[in-house]
Scaffold this active site. Structure first.
Site, PDB file in Angstrom:
ATOM      1  N   LYS A 145      15.983  -1.215   6.127  1.00 26.57           N
ATOM      2  CA  LYS A 145      15.433  -2.301   6.059  1.00 26.57           C
ATOM      3  C   LYS A 145      16.799  -2.150   4.739  1.00 26.57           C
ATOM      4  CE  LYS A 145      11.827  -3.955   3.166  1.00 26.57           C
ATOM      5  NZ  LYS A 145      10.560  -4.014   2.346  1.00 26.57           N
ATOM      6  N   GLY A 174      10.415  -0.209  -9.248  1.00 25.71           N
ATOM      7  CA  GLY A 174      10.911   1.066  -8.871  1.00 25.71           C
ATOM      8  C   GLY A 174      10.386   2.534  -8.050  1.00 25.71           C
ATOM      9  N   PHE A 175       9.861   2.004  -7.571  1.00 30.57           N
ATOM     10  CA  PHE A 175       9.561   3.781  -6.474  1.00 30.57           C
ATOM     11  C   PHE A 175       8.052   3.921  -7.011  1.00 30.57           C
ATOM     12  CE2 PHE A 175      13.470   3.719  -3.845  1.00 30.57           C
ATOM     13  CZ  PHE A 175      13.296   2.554  -2.540  1.00 30.57           C
ATOM     14  N   ASN A 226       9.686  -8.471  -8.941  1.00 28.57           N
ATOM     15  CA  ASN A 226       9.016  -7.110  -9.228  1.00 28.57           C
ATOM     16  C   ASN A 226       9.771  -6.026  -9.587  1.00 28.57           C
ATOM     17  OD1 ASN A 226       8.967  -4.860  -7.237  1.00 28.57           O
ATOM     18  ND2 ASN A 226       9.380  -6.814  -6.135  1.00 28.57           N
ATOM     19  N   ARG A 227       9.861  -4.738 -10.797  1.00 31.80           N
ATOM     20  CA  ARG A 227      10.903  -4.124 -10.794  1.00 31.80           C
ATOM     21  C   ARG A 227       9.835  -2.712 -10.825  1.00 31.80           C
ATOM     22  NH1 ARG A 227      11.250  -7.358 -15.277  1.00 31.80           N
ATOM     23  NH2 ARG A 227      10.110  -6.132 -17.433  1.00 31.80           N
ATOM     24  N   ASP A 275       1.239  -1.026   0.091  1.00 36.41           N
ATOM     25  CA  ASP A 275      -0.279   0.141  -0.287  1.00 36.41           C
ATOM     26  C   ASP A 275       1.047   0.657  -0.144  1.00 36.41           C
ATOM     27  OD1 ASP A 275      -1.729   1.820  -0.038  1.00 36.41           O
ATOM     28  OD2 ASP A 275      -2.738   1.030   1.827  1.00 36.41           O
ATOM     29  N   SER A 295      16.058  -1.277  -2.205  1.00 40.81           N
ATOM     30  CA  SER A 295      15.267  -2.081  -3.041  1.00 40.81           C
ATOM     31  C   SER A 295      16.567  -2.235  -4.599  1.00 40.81           C
ATOM     32  CB  SER A 295      14.647  -0.877  -4.105  1.00 40.81           C
ATOM     33  OG  SER A 295      14.105  -0.849  -4.883  1.00 40.81           O
ATOM     34  N   ASN A 309      14.483  -6.881   1.977  1.00 44.96           N
ATOM     35  CA  ASN A 309      13.947  -7.091   1.066  1.00 44.96           C
ATOM     36  C   ASN A 309      13.593  -8.391  -0.053  1.00 44.96           C
ATOM     37  OD1 ASN A 309      12.567  -5.387  -1.432  1.00 44.96           O
ATOM     38  ND2 ASN A 309      13.108  -3.078  -0.073  1.00 44.96           N
ATOM     39  N   THR A 310      12.948  -7.925  -1.182  1.00 51.26           N
ATOM     40  CA  THR A 310      13.011  -8.781  -1.924  1.00 51.26           C
ATOM     41  C   THR A 310      15.079  -9.372  -2.424  1.00 51.26           C
ATOM     42  OG1 THR A 310      13.337  -7.310  -3.988  1.00 51.26           O
ATOM     43  CG2 THR A 310      11.440  -8.114  -2.883  1.00 51.26           C
ATOM     44  N   ASN A 361       7.650   4.582   5.043  1.00 47.57           N
ATOM     45  CA  ASN A 361       8.965   3.869   4.668  1.00 47.57           C
ATOM     46  C   ASN A 361       9.160   4.422   3.503  1.00 47.57           C
ATOM     47  OD1 ASN A 361      10.862   2.402   2.621  1.00 47.57           O
ATOM     48  ND2 ASN A 361      10.208   0.817   3.440  1.00 47.57           N
ATOM     49  N   ASN A 381      15.786  -1.921  -7.650  1.00 45.14           N
ATOM     50  CA  ASN A 381      14.789  -1.684  -8.313  1.00 45.14           C
ATOM     51  C   ASN A 381      15.118   0.028  -8.707  1.00 45.14           C
ATOM     52  OD1 ASN A 381      13.633  -4.005  -9.155  1.00 45.14           O
ATOM     53  ND2 ASN A 381      12.127  -3.766  -7.474  1.00 45.14           N
ATOM     54  N   THR A 382      15.901   0.921  -7.980  1.00 44.92           N
ATOM     55  CA  THR A 382      16.276   1.859  -7.583  1.00 44.92           C
ATOM     56  C   THR A 382      17.659   1.788  -8.623  1.00 44.92           C
ATOM     57  OG1 THR A 382      14.572   2.936  -6.562  1.00 44.92           O
ATOM     58  CG2 THR A 382      16.791   4.010  -6.573  1.00 44.92           C
ATOM     59  N   SER A 409       3.714 -10.863  -0.796  1.00 44.15           N
ATOM     60  CA  SER A 409       3.589 -11.951  -1.683  1.00 44.15           C
ATOM     61  C   SER A 409       2.557 -13.412  -0.944  1.00 44.15           C
ATOM     62  CB  SER A 409       5.268 -12.973  -1.606  1.00 44.15           C
ATOM     63  OG  SER A 409       6.152 -11.820  -2.018  1.00 44.15           O
TER      64      SER A 409
HETATM   65  C1  LIG Z   1       5.280  -5.659  -5.894  1.00 44.96           C
HETATM   66  C2  LIG Z   1       6.210  -5.399  -4.545  1.00 44.96           C
HETATM   67  C3  LIG Z   1       5.972  -4.221  -4.484  1.00 44.96           C
HETATM   68  C4  LIG Z   1       7.743  -3.736  -3.282  1.00 44.96           C
HETATM   69  N1  LIG Z   1       7.634  -2.574  -2.874  1.00 44.96           N
HETATM   70  C5  LIG Z   1       8.270  -1.595  -2.142  1.00 44.96           C
HETATM   71  C6  LIG Z   1       8.548  -0.668  -1.939  1.00 44.96           C
HETATM   72  O1  LIG Z   1       7.983  -0.047  -1.985  1.00 44.96           O
HETATM   73  N2  LIG Z   1       9.640  -0.859  -0.489  1.00 44.96           N
HETATM   74  C7  LIG Z   1      10.454  -1.824   0.399  1.00 44.96           C
HETATM   75  O2  LIG Z   1      11.069  -1.904   1.123  1.00 44.96           O
HETATM   76  N3  LIG Z   1       9.923  -3.118   0.261  1.00 44.96           N
HETATM   77  C8  LIG Z   1       8.866  -3.126  -1.407  1.00 44.96           C
HETATM   78  N4  LIG Z   1       8.821  -4.335  -1.571  1.00 44.96           N
HETATM   79  C9  LIG Z   1       9.221  -5.490  -0.973  1.00 44.96           C
HETATM   80  C10 LIG Z   1       8.697  -6.314   0.610  1.00 44.96           C
HETATM   81  O3  LIG Z   1       8.430  -5.241   1.595  1.00 44.96           O
HETATM   82  C11 LIG Z   1       8.857  -7.146   1.295  1.00 44.96           C
HETATM   83  O4  LIG Z   1      10.546  -6.996   1.731  1.00 44.96           O
HETATM   84  C12 LIG Z   1       9.732  -8.425   0.321  1.00 44.96           C
HETATM   85  O5  LIG Z   1       8.369  -9.014  -0.598  1.00 44.96           O
HETATM   86  C13 LIG Z   1       9.454  -9.804   1.150  1.00 44.96           C
HETATM   87  O6  LIG Z   1       8.886 -10.603   1.402  1.00 44.96           O
HETATM   88  P1  LIG Z   1       7.662 -11.203   0.742  1.00 44.96           P
HETATM   89  O7  LIG Z   1       8.533 -12.249   0.997  1.00 44.96           O
HETATM   90  O8  LIG Z   1       6.896 -11.235   1.919  1.00 44.96           O
HETATM   91  O9  LIG Z   1       7.193 -10.617  -0.305  1.00 44.96           O
HETATM   92  C14 LIG Z   1       8.326  -4.875  -2.285  1.00 44.96           C
HETATM   93  C15 LIG Z   1       7.585  -6.340  -2.136  1.00 44.96           C
HETATM   94  C16 LIG Z   1       7.140  -6.469  -3.674  1.00 44.96           C
HETATM   95  C17 LIG Z   1       6.728  -7.835  -4.144  1.00 44.96           C
END
Ligand SMILES: Cc1cc2nc3c(=O)[nH]c(=O)nc-3n(C[C@H](O)[C@H](O)[C@H](O)COP(=O)(O)O)c2cc1C
Length: 344
Positions: free
Chosen positions: A216, A114-115, A111-112, A65, A178, A245-246, A142, A180-181, A318
């Protein structure tokens, strides 16, 4: 009664993932007044972490969100805390679409994005209209830097966000992980991290000393890098850390048709790696630093396992896409078992 999400999921999964996400968030907002998806009342064990009260340790991870459009609806699913963002000072569109992929059988996402976000001022307005005191748990924000801001000027972006949002958040997360940045993860090196955190902590002390700051980090760190981060976090007295993060790694999905897509992998294929990194951070950080475990939680027992590995709180993203709101209840139950056993 069947889980309503099991009826909706096949329809949502027929849509483009990003469109399904937008519809899902809108659906949650609409469903809340009707009481659909309302979480069952469970016994809870209130926790104190980061100096805040949490009704349970299961939170929404950032990115789900980004612009704080569905905060109350997410709490209604039973989450103990919600983290919005990542927000950047100026609004930005993010990367071109498609930029979000489902690995259905693996219960993973790439995902990519990109904020992509509506920017600091828009988030301020959204959060001002939310009555934070009426929420059942803490609200985290965040923050990150804009894509066009070079790392040498990143501090100004984080500082702008902190100055603009400090009154509207219960805790603030500095996202330096991230994938993606471009270049963002370089801020995780010892020197860059120290140079970023020290002035931000000073800024926080001036604005609102009681506001917890949380870092993070990525799950793609070598042991030496983890040690360096732990020492900077401890020396400067940061309050918490989210691991993580991812991942950029594709080791778990090497033969998948989507493995070559750029971006961060999340969900089930991230579980093992994120747990390993979580353990290293718990071993390296003093107990006074709160640890939030994120990555790969798709079953209640995964959330419990992160607590057992030393996390104080956990976050999910996810897993919610693949399992729906029932996952939140499952995680709350499994975590409660751990907390009760620890209290005995
Ligand atoms: C589509 C998507 C967008 C994300 N956007 C952000 C983000 O804007 N900022 C952030 O700190 N992490 C972002 N994340 C990472 C998640 O907050 C989380 O750290 C990561 O997905 C691992 O948790 P999960 O395996 O439960 O998804 C994003 C993940 C996904 C899948």
């Amino acid at each position: 009664m069947p889980d309503p999400y099991s009826l909706l999921k096949p329809l949502l999964f027929r849509l483009d993932p990003e469109r399904a996400h937008g519809l899902g968030l809108r659906g949650l907002r609409l469903a809340r007044p009707l009481g659909l998806f309302r979480a069952p009342a469970l016994p809870e064990r209130e926790l104190r972490v980061l100096g805040l009260r949490f009704p349970n340790p299961v939170g929404v991870a950032a990115g789900l969100d980004k612009d704080a459009e569905a905060v109350a609806a997410l709490f209604a699913l039973g989450f103990g805390f919600v983290e919005v963002g990542t927000v950047t000072p100026r609004p930005q569109a993010g990367n071109p679409r498609p930029r979000l992929y489902r690995l259905v059988r693996e219960e993973g996402l790439i995902n990519r994005m990109g904020f992509n976000n509506a920017g600091l001022q828009a988030l301020r307005r959204r959060l001002e209209s939310l009555r934070r005191e009426s929420l059942p748990g803490p609200l985290g924000v965040n923050i990150g830097r804009n894509k066009t801001t070079p790392n040498e000027e990143a501090l100004a972006d984080y500082r702008n966000c902190l100055e603009g949002l400090h009154e509207l958040a219960d805790y603030v997360v500095l996202n330096i992980s991230s994938p993606n940045t471009p270049g963002l993860r370089e801020l995780q090196s010892r020197e860059a991290l120290h140079a970023l955190l020290e002035p931000l902590l000073e800024c926080r002390d001036r604005l609102r000393p009681s506001l917890p700051l949380v870092l993070k980090v990525a799950p793609d760190l070598e042991e030496q890098e983890i040690e360096a981060i732990c020492s900077v976090v401890e020396n400067l007295g940061l309050e918490g850390l989210i691991s993580g993060n991812t991942t950029r790694s594709r080791a778990e999905i090497a033969s998948h048709a989507l493995a070559g897509e750029e971006g961060g992998l999340s969900g089930a294929p991230l579980l093992k790696r994120s747990n390993r990194v979580l353990e290293l951070f718990r071993a390296g950080l003093p107990p006074s630093v709160a640890l939030i475990g994120a990555g790969g939680i798709t079953r209640g027992e995964h959330a419990a396992a992160k607590l057992q590995r030393g996390a104080d709180l956990v976050q999910v993203y996810s897993g919610l896409i693949f399992r729906g709101p029932a996952l939140v209840t499952e995680c709350r139950r499994s975590c409660l078992d751990v907390l009760q056993r620890e209290a005995q």
